[in-house]
Scaffold this active site. Sequence first.
Site, short mmCIF file in Angstrom:
data_model
loop_
_atom_site.label_atom_id
_atom_site.label_comp_id
_atom_site.label_asym_id
_atom_site.label_seq_id
_atom_site.Cartn_x
_atom_site.Cartn_y
_atom_site.Cartn_z
NE ARG A 1 42.88 12.53 86.34
CZ ARG A 1 44.07 12.05 86.01
NH1 ARG A 1 44.47 12.12 84.74
NH2 ARG A 1 44.86 11.52 86.90
CB SER B 1 49.99 9.59 79.12
OG SER B 1 50.54 9.37 80.40
CG ASP C 1 52.29 12.44 86.11
OD1 ASP C 1 52.26 13.52 85.50
OD2 ASP C 1 51.28 11.73 86.29
C1 SPV Z 1 48.41 9.94 82.84
O1 SPV Z 1 48.57 8.93 82.12
O2 SPV Z 1 49.21 10.88 82.84
C2 SPV Z 1 47.23 10.04 83.69
C3 SPV Z 1 46.55 8.83 84.11
O3 SPV Z 1 46.87 11.15 84.05
S1 SPV Z 1 47.15 8.40 85.69
O4 SPV Z 1 48.60 8.27 85.60
O5 SPV Z 1 46.51 7.16 86.05
O6 SPV Z 1 46.80 9.45 86.62
MG MG Z 2 48.30 12.58 83.81
#
Ligand code: SPV
Ligand code: MG
Length: 290
Positions: A155, A42, A54
């Site tokens: 995705r 992840s 992220d």
């Molecule tokens: C991650 O775990 O980095 C994902 C899933 O891409 S989400 O955070 O739900 O986008």
């Molecule tokens: Mg991700």
Amino acid sequence: MTKNQILRNALNSGKLFTAMAAHNPLSAKLAEQAGFGGIWGSGFELSASYAVPDANILSMGTHLEMMRAMASIVSIPIIADIDTGFGNAVNVHYIVPQYEAAGASAIVMEDKTFPKDTSLRANGRQELVRIEEFQGKIAAAAASRKDKDFVVIARVEALIAGLGQEEATKRGLAYEEAGADAILIHSKQKTPDEILAFVHAWPGKVPLVLVPTAYPALTEADISALGKVGVVIYGNHAIRAAVGAMQKVFAQIRRDGGIREVDAELPTVGEIIGLQGDEAMRRVEKRFLR
Ligand code: SPV
Ligand code: MG
């Protein structure tokens, strides 16, 4: 059987494959010991473990090296989250063999623009690239893999971007046509309704992948019963478990003014030494130390 074959066979079997998120080799090892079929490499968890958003703040190299480190410790397949592929189709063509060589068995690539924003955040920047552009990126991923059993998962972020079911299905089918082995369809709705509508209507041949973080009511039994989902990914439960456990223990030590009370509740130092692979090292020691 290789790790790649394990994942490829699972996708062909029609049985649901479970992947737990991990952000380092220790969390990957714990997921393997708990009985998950694979590891979700992840980006969200790795970013959180560096305490950064992220949003492509960390480099591809940082993520790649963590996949390599995890693959050297676990025997189950790793599904690497490569975000948007770190650029265009040329970048994807370059990096997929590197992920393969690092020991990953699959990549998941999302159809957003670079740099991405995280999907589950309210009011995030969720801009998608043109369908043709992303088809090129998926085709580049499929063509550049060395092992035909290495899995390429496309995705679709159309539901996350609020573009509706029709756009999501159109994109899923276009990515299947471009060579994707499976389609991850993501939703941040708090109930499973949106995802269930997509799955029921999915006309494609390849299996779907779900990440039920936002709609946790959907169980593995529910997902299996849909008959179209090959993989369920638990997207961030390792980092959330780690954060919750650390917050609880740190607060207790501050409250108690010491570690006397908390000690009995924690895994022993011996358990951690076991997780470090001490037994294997002692065998090497016995055999080679002179
Ligand atoms: C991650 O775990 O980095 C994902 C899933 O891409 S989400 O955070 O739900 O986008
Ligand atoms: Mg991700």
